[in-house]
Design an enzyme around this catalytic site. Sequence first.
Site, short mmCIF file in Angstrom:
data_model
loop_
_atom_site.label_atom_id
_atom_site.label_comp_id
_atom_site.label_asym_id
_atom_site.label_seq_id
_atom_site.Cartn_x
_atom_site.Cartn_y
_atom_site.Cartn_z
N ASN A 39 0.87 -1.17 0.00
CA ASN A 39 0.00 0.00 0.00
C ASN A 39 0.91 1.22 0.00
OD1 ASN A 39 -1.82 2.03 0.47
ND2 ASN A 39 -2.29 1.43 2.58
N LYS A 45 0.18 4.28 -0.39
CA LYS A 45 -0.41 5.52 0.13
C LYS A 45 -0.07 6.68 -0.81
CE LYS A 45 -0.12 3.39 4.62
NZ LYS A 45 -0.08 3.52 6.06
N HIS A 60 -9.59 1.56 4.51
CA HIS A 60 -8.33 1.69 5.26
C HIS A 60 -8.56 2.63 6.43
CE1 HIS A 60 -4.23 2.78 6.30
NE2 HIS A 60 -3.87 1.65 5.70
N GLU A 113 -6.89 4.97 7.58
CA GLU A 113 -6.63 6.39 7.30
C GLU A 113 -7.83 7.02 6.59
OE1 GLU A 113 -2.86 5.78 5.33
OE2 GLU A 113 -2.00 5.20 7.25
N GLU A 170 -5.82 -4.81 10.38
CA GLU A 170 -4.79 -3.80 10.63
C GLU A 170 -5.09 -3.05 11.92
OE1 GLU A 170 -2.60 -2.67 6.78
OE2 GLU A 170 -4.27 -1.31 7.01
N GLY A 204 2.26 2.23 10.70
CA GLY A 204 3.25 3.30 10.54
C GLY A 204 3.94 3.69 11.83
N SER A 262 3.08 -2.08 10.19
CA SER A 262 4.53 -2.16 10.40
C SER A 262 5.14 -3.52 10.03
CB SER A 262 4.89 -1.79 11.85
OG SER A 262 4.52 -0.46 12.12
P1 PGA Z 1 2.67 0.29 7.50
O1 PGA Z 1 1.24 0.55 6.82
O2 PGA Z 1 3.15 -1.04 6.98
O3 PGA Z 1 3.53 1.43 7.05
O4 PGA Z 1 2.44 0.26 8.97
C1 PGA Z 1 0.32 -0.49 6.64
C2 PGA Z 1 -0.98 0.04 6.08
O5 PGA Z 1 -1.38 1.14 6.46
O6 PGA Z 1 -1.63 -0.63 5.26
#
Ligand code: PGA
Length: 253
Positions: free
Chosen positions: A9, A11, A94, A96, A166, A172, A212
């Site tokens: 992903n 982003k 997601h 976010e 998640e 992140g 992460s």
């Molecule tokens: P990350 O993001 O691996 O940077 O923690 C995962 C995601 O948001 O899908």
Amino acid sequence: MRKPIIAGNWKMNKTRDEALQFIYSVVDKLPAKDKLDSIICAPAIILRDLVKRQGDNLRIGAQNMHQNDSGAFTGEISASMLQTTGVEYVIIGHSERRQYYNETDFTVNQKVLKALEKNLKPIVCVGESLQEREENLTNNVLERQVTLALENVSKEDIDNVVIAYEPIWAIGTGKVASSVMANEACEYIRNLIKKLYSDSEAEKIRILYGGSVSTKTIEELMAQPNIDGGLVGGASLDADSFIKLCNEAVENI
Ligand code: PGA
């Protein structure tokens, strides 16, 4: 046996040139498509360029779509528009998007239904906040999010759905959920699918862990019986790291 998935992903990262550079670096080095679904979910503006160059062993996905077919929704992109780019997957719900763009369980469900109608495979994201985990509400949150996201999704269509667990506190932050904890949540989701559909649908559905994930943690995560792969943000931006994640996923399933 379920085919594993590594879905990057990206982003809001990578210009067209950077994305093409990445694709040229990875296409020949990914596991065969019968062993793994390697997916990159990229910004909408470059999807078509990436699909053209995806080769045999890489699939491309979008990161979001609107639930309506068309209309006065400035800045939004419909499922039909995504279809014309040739993408196969779309991330839906997601955290976010839920946090910054007011996505709710209801809009997530509408988007899932629309994606399936347009032959796109939704990667549906669910997961609890740190506060919810500390208050012991993880399973309640997962039950609500999964049940509502899949409302009116038929037994035939559920085969095209991927779920990504998640935990918001692990995204992140460098705080990866322990593999045992991640497996427990994925197992809980699989049992929900059993209740909502059947044993065989629960056996078939692919459930990813995200938050992460890195080349250091992928091996342990993949070794867990209920984790079928990863939805990977930061560690999917570097070509070597993505190649390593994909190869390790196949070796450790
Ligand atoms: P990350 O993001 O691996 O940077 O923690 C995962 C995601 O948001 O899908």
